[in-house]
Design a protein around this motif. Structure first.
Motif, PDB file in Angstrom:
ATOM      1  N   LEU A   1       5.672  13.849  21.613  1.00 24.56           N
ATOM      2  CA  LEU A   1       6.794  13.134  21.796  1.00 24.56           C
ATOM      3  C   LEU A   1       7.556  13.747  22.665  1.00 24.56           C
ATOM      4  N   LEU A   2       8.032  15.075  22.816  1.00 24.92           N
ATOM      5  CA  LEU A   2       8.755  15.870  23.807  1.00 24.92           C
ATOM      6  C   LEU A   2       8.363  15.686  25.156  1.00 24.92           C
TER       7      LEU A   2
ATOM      8  N   GLY B   1       7.090  21.420  14.640  1.00 29.06           N
ATOM      9  CA  GLY B   1       7.088  21.983  16.136  1.00 29.06           C
ATOM     10  C   GLY B   1       6.045  21.750  16.927  1.00 29.06           C
ATOM     11  N   PRO B   2       4.894  22.495  16.509  1.00 26.44           N
ATOM     12  CA  PRO B   2       3.856  22.180  17.461  1.00 26.44           C
ATOM     13  C   PRO B   2       2.863  20.673  17.463  1.00 26.44           C
ATOM     14  N   THR B   3       3.370  20.020  16.392  1.00 28.00           N
ATOM     15  CA  THR B   3       3.143  18.515  16.486  1.00 28.00           C
ATOM     16  C   THR B   3       3.870  17.638  17.497  1.00 28.00           C
ATOM     17  N   LEU B   4       5.107  18.046  17.747  1.00 29.34           N
ATOM     18  CA  LEU B   4       6.055  17.327  18.620  1.00 29.34           C
ATOM     19  C   LEU B   4       5.815  17.751  19.876  1.00 29.34           C
TER      20      LEU B   4
ATOM     21  N   MET C   1       0.771  -1.175   0.054  1.00 32.62           N
ATOM     22  CA  MET C   1       0.085   0.067   0.045  1.00 32.62           C
ATOM     23  C   MET C   1       0.949   1.242  -0.130  1.00 32.62           C
ATOM     24  N   LEU C   2       2.007   1.356   0.909  1.00 27.51           N
ATOM     25  CA  LEU C   2       2.850   2.212   0.867  1.00 27.51           C
ATOM     26  C   LEU C   2       3.541   2.553  -0.512  1.00 27.51           C
ATOM     27  N   SER C   3       3.966   1.540  -1.106  1.00 25.01           N
ATOM     28  CA  SER C   3       4.616   1.851  -2.385  1.00 25.01           C
ATOM     29  C   SER C   3       3.585   2.424  -3.582  1.00 25.01           C
ATOM     30  N   ASP C   4       2.223   2.241  -3.407  1.00 21.38           N
ATOM     31  CA  ASP C   4       1.397   2.756  -4.310  1.00 21.38           C
ATOM     32  C   ASP C   4       0.932   4.094  -3.898  1.00 21.38           C
ATOM     33  N   MET C   5       0.867   4.303  -2.822  1.00 22.49           N
ATOM     34  CA  MET C   5       0.297   5.536  -2.114  1.00 22.49           C
ATOM     35  C   MET C   5       0.943   6.594  -2.829  1.00 22.49           C
ATOM     36  N   ASP C   6       0.078   7.992  -2.757  1.00 20.19           N
ATOM     37  CA  ASP C   6       0.728   9.417  -3.070  1.00 20.19           C
ATOM     38  C   ASP C   6       1.558   9.905  -1.873  1.00 20.19           C
ATOM     39  N   ILE C   7       2.829  10.433  -2.211  1.00 17.72           N
ATOM     40  CA  ILE C   7       3.536  10.302  -1.314  1.00 17.72           C
ATOM     41  C   ILE C   7       3.199  11.602  -0.217  1.00 17.72           C
ATOM     42  N   ASN C   8       2.230  12.439  -0.558  1.00 13.50           N
ATOM     43  CA  ASN C   8       1.824  13.667   0.346  1.00 13.50           C
ATOM     44  C   ASN C   8       1.034  12.775   1.295  1.00 13.50           C
ATOM     45  N   ALA C   9       0.421  11.700   1.096  1.00  9.23           N
ATOM     46  CA  ALA C   9      -0.611  10.953   1.934  1.00  9.23           C
ATOM     47  C   ALA C   9       0.513  10.345   2.780  1.00  9.23           C
ATOM     48  N   ILE C  10       1.535   9.698   2.509  1.00  6.17           N
ATOM     49  CA  ILE C  10       2.452   9.092   3.363  1.00  6.17           C
ATOM     50  C   ILE C  10       3.134  10.262   4.343  1.00  6.17           C
ATOM     51  N   ALA C  11       3.446  11.056   3.727  1.00  5.28           N
ATOM     52  CA  ALA C  11       3.900  12.486   4.756  1.00  5.28           C
ATOM     53  C   ALA C  11       2.723  12.896   5.551  1.00  5.28           C
ATOM     54  N   GLY C  12       1.604  12.737   5.264  1.00  6.16           N
ATOM     55  CA  GLY C  12       0.616  13.158   6.153  1.00  6.16           C
ATOM     56  C   GLY C  12       0.182  12.326   7.122  1.00  6.16           C
ATOM     57  N   THR C  13       0.539  11.062   6.940  1.00  7.46           N
ATOM     58  CA  THR C  13       0.196   9.916   7.745  1.00  7.46           C
ATOM     59  C   THR C  13       1.367  10.102   9.108  1.00  7.46           C
ATOM     60  N   LEU C  14       2.601  10.269   8.612  1.00  4.93           N
ATOM     61  CA  LEU C  14       3.707  10.308   9.732  1.00  4.93           C
ATOM     62  C   LEU C  14       3.200  11.749  10.593  1.00  4.93           C
ATOM     63  N   LYS C  15       2.718  12.720   9.880  1.00  6.15           N
ATOM     64  CA  LYS C  15       2.250  13.758  10.910  1.00  6.15           C
ATOM     65  C   LYS C  15       1.048  13.525  11.701  1.00  6.15           C
ATOM     66  N   LEU C  16       0.356  12.884  11.212  1.00  2.75           N
ATOM     67  CA  LEU C  16      -0.767  12.524  12.060  1.00  2.75           C
ATOM     68  C   LEU C  16      -0.628  11.689  13.026  1.00  2.75           C
ATOM     69  N   TYR C  17       0.452  10.837  13.007  1.00  2.00           N
ATOM     70  CA  TYR C  17       0.748   9.747  14.061  1.00  2.00           C
ATOM     71  C   TYR C  17       1.179  10.457  15.273  1.00  2.00           C
ATOM     72  N   PHE C  18       2.198  11.414  14.991  1.00  5.62           N
ATOM     73  CA  PHE C  18       2.649  12.326  16.039  1.00  5.62           C
ATOM     74  C   PHE C  18       1.797  13.206  16.654  1.00  5.62           C
ATOM     75  N   ARG C  19       0.720  13.923  15.729  1.00  4.19           N
ATOM     76  CA  ARG C  19      -0.133  14.700  16.282  1.00  4.19           C
ATOM     77  C   ARG C  19      -1.336  14.047  17.124  1.00  4.19           C
ATOM     78  N   GLU C  20      -1.313  12.603  16.662  1.00  2.00           N
ATOM     79  CA  GLU C  20      -2.360  11.948  17.820  1.00  2.00           C
ATOM     80  C   GLU C  20      -1.963  11.096  18.780  1.00  2.00           C
ATOM     81  N   LEU C  21      -0.628  10.988  19.163  1.00  2.00           N
ATOM     82  CA  LEU C  21      -0.143  10.577  20.199  1.00  2.00           C
ATOM     83  C   LEU C  21      -0.570  11.180  21.564  1.00  2.00           C
ATOM     84  N   PRO C  22      -1.046  10.476  22.536  1.00  2.00           N
ATOM     85  CA  PRO C  22      -1.734  10.746  23.452  1.00  2.00           C
ATOM     86  C   PRO C  22      -1.208  11.618  24.641  1.00  2.00           C
ATOM     87  N   GLU C  23       0.319  11.932  24.333  1.00  2.00           N
ATOM     88  CA  GLU C  23       1.022  12.965  24.941  1.00  2.00           C
ATOM     89  C   GLU C  23       2.126  13.347  23.982  1.00  2.00           C
TER      90      GLU C  23
END
Length: 859
Positions: free
Chosen positions: A732-733, A801-804, A708-730
């Protein structure tokens, strides 16, 4: 909502010029007859029949929330959303309410014009007449008849609108109004001689001059003011203005009247009569707007003007550019002493017959345009936001007006610098005689507007010419009175009570488009305004070889005081020879563009709001909804602890037996493999549905994730990474260290700051620290490709910055404060923290853990 325009009206030069590009609102004039028009921002389409006079009756006003931007007006109380399926009749009431308000103003203006007529007639038969009977009849010709027609129309229409019923019929009123246009024809034929007579009488008679310079117009009901002063010349122009206004309102009424409604055929008939009448009007009607005659002896009209940034002598200069029917003039305001009438200084002009747009591949490389450092632009934005907050606090505390003025001055200085230094899109024009000029614009939409306006005029039979110094002086001198954009487009110029715009996240789904005549490779981009200018925020994927693209792509766009959304539709060009030498990018063709107002009442609902935007015969269907910052900033732990999103990083790494979560490693690897040179990587939004699909696959620990990653639009993959850090319960820092990071970055002494910032990293839990260092090195590698991907360290720090760092909640004097309360104060510091680490020499986990005190050799 489809932008309201005047498509379908006859293409008349003076009508087109006047009503495409000048304010449609009620003109306010100062004592000298100078226009003070309230004009929509550059590029916006307007609701022509809505008067923007500050004295308009509030009950009848349909002014937009945006303080006169006039695109998607706010409905009168109790009316509900403007356009939804089946809401056409409500929109009909809105159209009529706005028109009725302007009709009230118009009647008051006609009354003011008639007021001196009776006493003038009374003195005409005495031994000391002010004017002769013939002069009076010439100047006031047909005004009484026009007044009676509109008074009767208003008296009949008003109760129907105030006691609204969706089945109400009023087409017969418009039909009757249209049938009486013969009176206007007589007025128009007499208009020039009426003006000339009034002018001659003013010169020869002081008494009449005083009367004609200051006529009192009664303000509408419920207005704060009792009257406004307007010149006779300005009032005599009002009936000409009004005919077009009535025609435009008919056009929009028809659009929102069901075909089976009894009014429909009557309105159609009224529109037909009105359009035929407009077609018959003499084009040379408006001496007030004439600068000097063109070489062919025709009237020269102002078509468009606005503030643009010009590259002159390798530096950025703010210019006021005026497009006339046959010439483009670039000017700057002269500095004058207080109280003196301001004037423009002409920098250069090009007759449109000599103006050419060099094709991208033909244009010579431009003088080096040094982009302004991103971090300085971001600093300006943060300062502007902080100054806005200070001004609001001063006002709330009823602070001294001198303090508020000082803050406003500072805010203007920062906004001016931002306006001057942020544009990067090249717009080059060339004089056939050899000289080339380069403007920098902030949006493709704006560039397209200027290009189209010039090309439309160039279709006419234009002749080359040279202006004598006197002609140039007269033309430049006329600019101050003719201009439609009065102020530099910065928010500090706006009235205090104007809507501040939306802050938060706009979710937009671009569904589909129709209306293309032949198959093409098609995509859309989305622009929103931010700090007074527009920026591109998202881009759909290219839909290949089709006339009906079906994107169905969702984007999340951050809004910073935004009031408008623009959609541009492009045909993708794959011809590598067509490269714009000004910015080294392949030039794609704009197929259509449109803009809508982000009306808070319509957008701020939990439900999706579906809309259609029309652009050059193309219809783009999209939906949107808005999430305020308060809602979007909440970190909510996941109830499903077997997944990775919303789950503590220590839990995920322990379960995976990894040092860095699998999702982070895979997304980073994919971005480095094929997205590191993508323009705006991490800044341009990915398609939300793709991001949600990836989120589901990672949460389910699905084995198909790599495929799925290899077929997916690259901006969606970048967005998934940002979303992961944004949805951490607390973050990263961590929440616990957040106050210390804020204090550490504020330290002035470099050694103390270094010591503190490294100590804080060492204090992080190992999974957090290792993941942070892994991400840090990745972002540095992305920034190394800045010449290609346009993502600097500061850009990346702004995104991450704000995401982390953004805390889930903050301990503040014994209470828990929501993250949104500290947002405006801390965003800049959050960006600075990440930027500090990004600019730091490589940080080794082992080295960091070994040192109790950590000093960099750079300090």
């Amino acid at each position: 909502m489809e932008p309201l325009s005047h498509r379908g009206l006859p293409r008349l030069s003076w009508i087109d010029t006047l009503y495409s590009n000048f304010s449609y609102g009620a003109d306010d004039y100062d004592g000298e007859g100078n226009e003070e028009q309230k004009v929509p921002p550059e590029g916006s389409e307007t609701m022509p029949y809505i008067d923007e006079s500050p004295t308009m009756s509030p009950q009848l006003s349909a002014r937009s929330q945006g303080g006169g931007d006039g695109i998607s007006p706010t409905p009168p109380e109790g009316l509900g959303p403007v356009v939804e399926a089946g809401k056409g009749l409500e929109m009909r009431k809105l159209v009529l309410s706005g028109f009725l308000a302007s009709e009230e103003i118009y009647i008051n203006q006609l009354e003011a014009l008639l007021l001196p007529m009776k006493p003038l007639k009374a003195t005409a038969t005495t031994s000391q007449p002010v004017l002769t009977i013939q002069q009076i009849e010439t100047i006031f010709y047909k005004i009484q008849d026009i007044y009676e027609i509109h008074k009767e129309f208003y008296d009949n229409l008003c109760p129907k609108v105030q006691q609204w019923d969706s089945q109400v019929t009023l087409g017969h009123l418009f039909q009757k109004l249209a049938s009486q246009l013969g009176v206007y024809k007589a007025f128009v034929d007499n208009y020039k001689i009426a003006l000339e007579t009034a002018e001659k009488c003013s010169q020869s008679n002081n008494q009449f001059q005083k009367i004609s310079e200051e006529l009192k117009v009664k303000a509408p009901k419920d207005s704060k003011d009792s009257h406004t002063s307007i010149t006779m010349e300005a009032l005599l122009y009002k009936p000409i203005d009004r005919v077009t206004r009535s025609t435009l309102v008919l056009h929009d009424l028809l659009k929102h009247t069901p075909v089976d409604h009894p009014d429909y055929p009557l309105l159609q008939d009224a529109l037909r009569i009105s359009q035929n009448f407009l077609s018959s009007i003499n084009e040379d009607i408006d001496p007030r707007r004439t600068a000097v005659t063109t070489p062919k002896g025709e009237t020269r009209q102002l078509v468009k003007d606005g503030f643009l940034v010009e590259m002159a002598e390798s530096s950025r200069k703010l210019r006021h550019v005026f497009l006339f029917t046959d010439v483009l003039l670039c000017a700057k305001l002269k500095k004058t002493s207080v109280g003196k009438h301001q004037q423009y200084d002409c920098k250069w002009y090009i007759p449109l017959a000599d103006l050419v747009f060099p094709s991208p591949e033909e244009s010579e490389p431009s003088p080096q345009v040094h982009p302004f450092p991103d971090h300085e632009l971001e600093d300006m934005k943060m300062k502007i936001s902080a100054l806005k907050s200070e001004i609001q606090k001063e006002r709330a505390g009823k602070g001294q007006s001198r303090a508020i003025e000082r803050l406003k001055k500072k805010m203007f200085e920062n906004e001016f610098l931002l306006l001057l230094n942020s544009p990067t899109i090249p717009f080059r024009i060339h004089n056939r005689n050899g000289k080339s000029y380069l403007f920098l614009l902030s949006s493709d939409y704006e560039r397209s507007e200027w290009r189209e306006a010039i090309q439309k005029l160039q279709k006419k039979d234009l002749q080359a010419f040279v202006l004598s110094s006197v002609e140039l002086q007269v033309l430049t001198g006329s600019c101050f009175k003719l201009r439609t954009v009065h102020n530099i487009p910065v928010t500090s110029n706006k009235d205090d009570d104007e809507a501040p715009g939306l802050y938060g996240f706009l979710h937009v789904i671009v569904h589909s488009a129709k209306g293309f005549k032949q198959s093409a490779n098609l995509y859309c981009t989305l622009e929103v305004d931010s700090f007074g200018y527009f920026v591109s925020k998202a881009k759909t994927r290219v839909f290949r070889d089709t006339t009906e693209p079906q994107w169905n792509e969702e984007f999340e766009i951050e809004l910073e005081g935004s009031q408008s959304l623009r959609i541009l539709c492009y045909e993708k060009c794959y011809d590598k020879t067509k490269v714009n030498k000004d910015n080294n990018e392949i030039v794609d063709k704009i197929m259509g563009k449109g803009q809508i107002q982000l009306d808070p009442q319509t957008v701020q609902t939990k439900n999706w709001h579906m809309d259609v935007i029309e652009m050059n015969g193309i219809k783009v269907e999209f939906s949107m909804k808005f999430t305020s910052r308060d809602m979007s900033l909440k970190r909510t732990p996941s109830k499903k602890q077997t997944g990775v999103f919303g789950v503590k990083i220590s839990v995920v790494t322990k379960r995976e037996r990894s040092k860095v979560p699998y999702i982070v490693r895979q997304c980073v690897e994919e971005v480095e493999k094929r997205g590191i040179e993508e323009i705006g990587i991490y800044r341009i939004s990915g398609v939300a549905t793709d991001i949600q699909a990836l989120k589901a696959v990672f949460d389910a620990n699905n084995k198909d994730v790599l495929v799925m990653l290899s077929d997916m639009d690259i901006n969606a993959i970048a967005g998934t990474l940002k979303l992961y850090f944004r949805e951490l319960p607390e973050p990263l820092l961590t929440d616990r260290l957040y106050p210390a990071f804020m204090e550490g970055i504020a330290l002035s002494d470099p050694a103390a700051k270094e010591n503190c910032m490294m100590h804080l990293l060492r204090t992080l839990p190992d999974p957090n620290l290792i993941t942070f260092l892994f991400l840090l090195e990745h972002l540095k590698r992305v920034a190394e490709k800045e010449p290609i991907n346009k993502m600097s360290l500061h850009n990346l720090a702004t995104v991450f910055g704000p995401t982390l760092l953004r805390p889930s909640e903050v301990e503040s004097k014994g209470h828990l404060t929501s993250a949104s309360d500290i947002w405006s104060h801390d965003v800049m510091a959050q960006v600075q923290v990440l930027l500090y680490y990004l600019q730091h020499p490589p940080i080794s986990f082992a080295e960091l853990k070994r040192n109790t005190l950590y000093f960099s050799t750079d300090v």
